[in-house]
Design a protein around this motif. Sequence first.
Motif, PDB file in Angstrom:
ATOM      1  N   VAL A  45       0.834  -1.191   0.000  1.00 47.93           N
ATOM      2  CA  VAL A  45       0.000   0.000   0.000  1.00 47.93           C
ATOM      3  C   VAL A  45       0.875   1.249   0.000  1.00 47.93           C
ATOM      4  O   VAL A  45       1.842   1.352   0.761  1.00 47.93           O
ATOM      5  N   PHE A  46       0.520   2.193  -0.870  1.00 47.89           N
ATOM      6  CA  PHE A  46       1.221   3.464  -0.995  1.00 47.89           C
ATOM      7  C   PHE A  46       0.243   4.580  -0.620  1.00 47.89           C
ATOM      8  O   PHE A  46      -0.891   4.597  -1.106  1.00 47.89           O
ATOM      9  N   THR A  47       0.668   5.504   0.213  1.00 43.46           N
ATOM     10  CA  THR A  47      -0.201   6.575   0.674  1.00 43.46           C
ATOM     11  C   THR A  47       0.472   7.920   0.458  1.00 43.46           C
ATOM     12  O   THR A  47       1.630   8.112   0.843  1.00 43.46           O
ATOM     13  N   TYR A  48      -0.282   8.853  -0.156  1.00 39.77           N
ATOM     14  CA  TYR A  48       0.230  10.193  -0.434  1.00 39.77           C
ATOM     15  C   TYR A  48      -0.744  11.226   0.112  1.00 39.77           C
ATOM     16  O   TYR A  48      -1.904  11.291  -0.312  1.00 39.77           O
ATOM     17  N   GLU A  49      -0.268  12.010   1.060  1.00 37.71           N
ATOM     18  CA  GLU A  49      -1.101  13.046   1.670  1.00 37.71           C
ATOM     19  C   GLU A  49      -1.107  14.299   0.798  1.00 37.71           C
ATOM     20  O   GLU A  49      -0.052  14.763   0.350  1.00 37.71           O
ATOM     21  N   HIS A  50      -2.303  14.825   0.564  1.00 36.25           N
ATOM     22  CA  HIS A  50      -2.397  16.045  -0.238  1.00 36.25           C
ATOM     23  C   HIS A  50      -1.716  17.189   0.504  1.00 36.25           C
ATOM     24  O   HIS A  50      -1.951  17.392   1.696  1.00 36.25           O
ATOM     25  N   PRO A  51      -0.870  17.943  -0.180  1.00 31.38           N
ATOM     26  CA  PRO A  51      -0.082  18.971   0.524  1.00 31.38           C
ATOM     27  C   PRO A  51      -0.855  20.206   0.937  1.00 31.38           C
ATOM     28  O   PRO A  51      -0.372  20.985   1.780  1.00 31.38           O
ATOM     29  N   SER A  52      -2.054  20.424   0.384  1.00 30.07           N
ATOM     30  CA  SER A  52      -2.728  21.692   0.687  1.00 30.07           C
ATOM     31  C   SER A  52      -4.243  21.574   0.851  1.00 30.07           C
ATOM     32  O   SER A  52      -4.821  22.220   1.723  1.00 30.07           O
ATOM     33  N   ALA A  53      -4.900  20.792   0.036  1.00 29.79           N
ATOM     34  CA  ALA A  53      -6.361  20.739   0.067  1.00 29.79           C
ATOM     35  C   ALA A  53      -6.865  19.900   1.246  1.00 29.79           C
ATOM     36  O   ALA A  53      -6.200  18.967   1.705  1.00 29.79           O
TER      37      ALA A  53
ATOM     38  N   TRP B 289      -1.040  18.132  -8.742  1.00 28.18           N
ATOM     39  CA  TRP B 289      -0.395  17.267  -7.748  1.00 28.18           C
ATOM     40  C   TRP B 289      -0.644  15.800  -8.052  1.00 28.18           C
ATOM     41  O   TRP B 289       0.292  14.991  -8.047  1.00 28.18           O
ATOM     42  N   SER B 290      -1.880  15.435  -8.339  1.00 27.71           N
ATOM     43  CA  SER B 290      -2.203  14.037  -8.626  1.00 27.71           C
ATOM     44  C   SER B 290      -1.463  13.528  -9.857  1.00 27.71           C
ATOM     45  O   SER B 290      -0.997  12.382  -9.888  1.00 27.71           O
TER      46      SER B 290
ATOM     47  N   LEU C   8      -2.056  -6.436 -10.311  1.00 28.14           N
ATOM     48  CA  LEU C   8      -3.074  -5.401 -10.404  1.00 28.14           C
ATOM     49  C   LEU C   8      -2.646  -4.237  -9.517  1.00 28.14           C
ATOM     50  O   LEU C   8      -2.401  -4.415  -8.318  1.00 28.14           O
ATOM     51  N   PHE C   9      -2.526  -3.059 -10.122  1.00 28.59           N
ATOM     52  CA  PHE C   9      -2.097  -1.862  -9.408  1.00 28.59           C
ATOM     53  C   PHE C   9      -3.279  -0.904  -9.353  1.00 28.59           C
ATOM     54  O   PHE C   9      -3.609  -0.256 -10.351  1.00 28.59           O
ATOM     55  N   MET C  10      -3.940  -0.840  -8.199  1.00 28.70           N
ATOM     56  CA  MET C  10      -5.098   0.024  -8.024  1.00 28.70           C
ATOM     57  C   MET C  10      -4.681   1.381  -7.467  1.00 28.70           C
ATOM     58  O   MET C  10      -3.899   1.446  -6.506  1.00 28.70           O
ATOM     59  N   ILE C  11      -5.213   2.437  -8.057  1.00 29.09           N
ATOM     60  CA  ILE C  11      -4.981   3.795  -7.566  1.00 29.09           C
ATOM     61  C   ILE C  11      -6.343   4.358  -7.182  1.00 29.09           C
ATOM     62  O   ILE C  11      -7.238   4.483  -8.022  1.00 29.09           O
ATOM     63  N   HIS C  12      -6.488   4.677  -5.912  1.00 31.68           N
ATOM     64  CA  HIS C  12      -7.781   5.058  -5.338  1.00 31.68           C
ATOM     65  C   HIS C  12      -7.840   6.562  -5.096  1.00 31.68           C
ATOM     66  O   HIS C  12      -6.926   7.151  -4.523  1.00 31.68           O
ATOM     67  N   ALA C  13      -8.931   7.176  -5.565  1.00 25.96           N
ATOM     68  CA  ALA C  13      -9.162   8.614  -5.361  1.00 25.96           C
ATOM     69  C   ALA C  13      -8.054   9.445  -6.002  1.00 25.96           C
ATOM     70  O   ALA C  13      -7.325  10.176  -5.332  1.00 25.96           O
ATOM     71  N   VAL C  14      -7.952   9.322  -7.323  1.00 31.89           N
ATOM     72  CA  VAL C  14      -6.979  10.115  -8.073  1.00 31.89           C
ATOM     73  C   VAL C  14      -7.144  11.606  -7.761  1.00 31.89           C
ATOM     74  O   VAL C  14      -6.165  12.339  -7.648  1.00 31.89           O
ATOM     75  N   ASN C  15      -8.378  12.027  -7.611  1.00 30.65           N
ATOM     76  CA  ASN C  15      -8.692  13.420  -7.263  1.00 30.65           C
ATOM     77  C   ASN C  15      -9.405  13.432  -5.914  1.00 30.65           C
ATOM     78  O   ASN C  15     -10.632  13.500  -5.844  1.00 30.65           O
ATOM     79  N   PRO C  16      -8.663  13.361  -4.802  1.00 30.69           N
ATOM     80  CA  PRO C  16      -9.321  13.259  -3.495  1.00 30.69           C
ATOM     81  C   PRO C  16     -10.122  14.500  -3.118  1.00 30.69           C
ATOM     82  O   PRO C  16     -11.134  14.388  -2.421  1.00 30.69           O
ATOM     83  N   PHE C  17      -9.706  15.674  -3.570  1.00 31.71           N
ATOM     84  CA  PHE C  17     -10.474  16.890  -3.278  1.00 31.71           C
ATOM     85  C   PHE C  17     -11.865  16.796  -3.900  1.00 31.71           C
ATOM     86  O   PHE C  17     -12.882  17.015  -3.239  1.00 31.71           O
ATOM     87  N   GLY C  18     -11.915  16.453  -5.188  1.00 27.48           N
ATOM     88  CA  GLY C  18     -13.198  16.343  -5.854  1.00 27.48           C
ATOM     89  C   GLY C  18     -14.060  15.251  -5.257  1.00 27.48           C
ATOM     90  O   GLY C  18     -15.280  15.413  -5.103  1.00 27.48           O
TER      91      GLY C  18
ATOM     92  N   TYR D  92      -6.100  12.103   0.827  1.00 27.18           N
ATOM     93  CA  TYR D  92      -5.033  11.203   0.391  1.00 27.18           C
ATOM     94  C   TYR D  92      -5.335  10.609  -0.985  1.00 27.18           C
ATOM     95  O   TYR D  92      -6.491  10.362  -1.324  1.00 27.18           O
ATOM     96  N   LEU D  93      -4.295  10.375  -1.722  1.00 27.40           N
ATOM     97  CA  LEU D  93      -4.315   9.478  -2.876  1.00 27.40           C
ATOM     98  C   LEU D  93      -3.626   8.206  -2.401  1.00 27.40           C
ATOM     99  O   LEU D  93      -2.501   8.263  -1.893  1.00 27.40           O
ATOM    100  N   ASP D  94      -4.287   7.069  -2.539  1.00 27.83           N
ATOM    101  CA  ASP D  94      -3.737   5.790  -2.097  1.00 27.83           C
ATOM    102  C   ASP D  94      -3.624   4.837  -3.276  1.00 27.83           C
ATOM    103  O   ASP D  94      -4.378   4.933  -4.250  1.00 27.83           O
TER     104      ASP D  94
END
Length: 381
Positions: free
Chosen positions: A29-37, A198-199, A97-107, A46-48
């Motif tokens: 699992v890879f987790t990326y915290e949005h830097p501003s929104a 960012w995404s 299988l490489f799943m990317i969840h919530a490409v646009n977490p703000f939206g 997060y984008l995970d």
Amino acid sequence: MSAQSSFSDTYAEARARFVRAAADAGARVFTYEHPSATGPMGETLYLDAAWFGPRDAASVLINTSGTHGAEGYGGSAAQLAWIEQMGPASLPPGTALFMIHAVNPFGFAWGLRGTENNVDLNRNWLDHSKPHPANPLYAEVHPLMCPRHIDKGFANELVMQSTKLLSVHGQWALEDAITRGQYTHPDGFHFGGIRPEWSTEVISALVRRELAHARRVGFIDWHSGPVGNGELIFLCFSKPGSVGFAQASEWWGPRALDPEHVNALWGSKRPSRRGIVFWGIENLVKDHADFAGAVVEFRSARAKDNPLESLRISLLERWLRFEGGFNAPEAPRYFEEIREDYAPRRESWRENVITNALTTYEQTLAGLGRWARETGSLAAD
């Protein structure tokens, strides 16, 4: 397990369930915290991503959800259903299988299609150091579609002015100008941005690093919106006659990609596109891998009575962002209208989404397995 159980009520719930299910299934699992929104309650976004299957798999299916934020409910539910009902044990040998969840977490969190910068991520994947694609007709359309109030007076004026433009340019040209992507009006529709979002940067880095060994890359980008009840529309952006188009046709059937069939499901001739994620990822892997896939739409919206009603959801998002604000008295009703178009709560829609998504995962992963056997390679060179 019912289809309803795969759906979440909020972005935060969907995100927590995805991360937990992926970890329980043994994914990296890879987790990326949005830097501003942040989200509506001030929550962190997060984008995970989750990698299922062998690290050195030569065949990899990339599967994204929430590229157009508010559309993320269906895609997230589909991803969760695969994890919980099929899982890594169902992967063909040598396939990941490489799943990317919530490409646009703000939206996703706010219930809007664009990012915090009003950027359509499916128009953002191009080289911003070069001149952006021109869309001259959009400049004529833009002033007509930016009302201070969405009321009967605006509707009457829009009908009158659009009738003039239709007589000159035709309906398809206007639809194309509005939706293909524009790079001149940051407060407008389908704004592609002037730099990578960012995404876009996060996913680019992930693909470069994690798929450097891949030899065959499949792609499913879950979306929703066209009129229907969970049926699928396969939008393949590979050139007819290419390896990618042939593979997609083999996976999902020639009729699924036939332009006449797609246009009939879409409701009109498909507009052109600029800067889509499909081409962006294809470009990232082209030097070492063949690429095949599609943007896959879950049909979701109710039928509209006229073209003006078809524009209403886009008008509401712009009004919330640039005119009334997220705290306006009308905002809760407008946000609910947007959600109902992209992610209706009706049981039949949710059942069809999960059924059709699981079938598509099965077809695509089996197709990737056959592709590997045809080329005689199950692991990375």
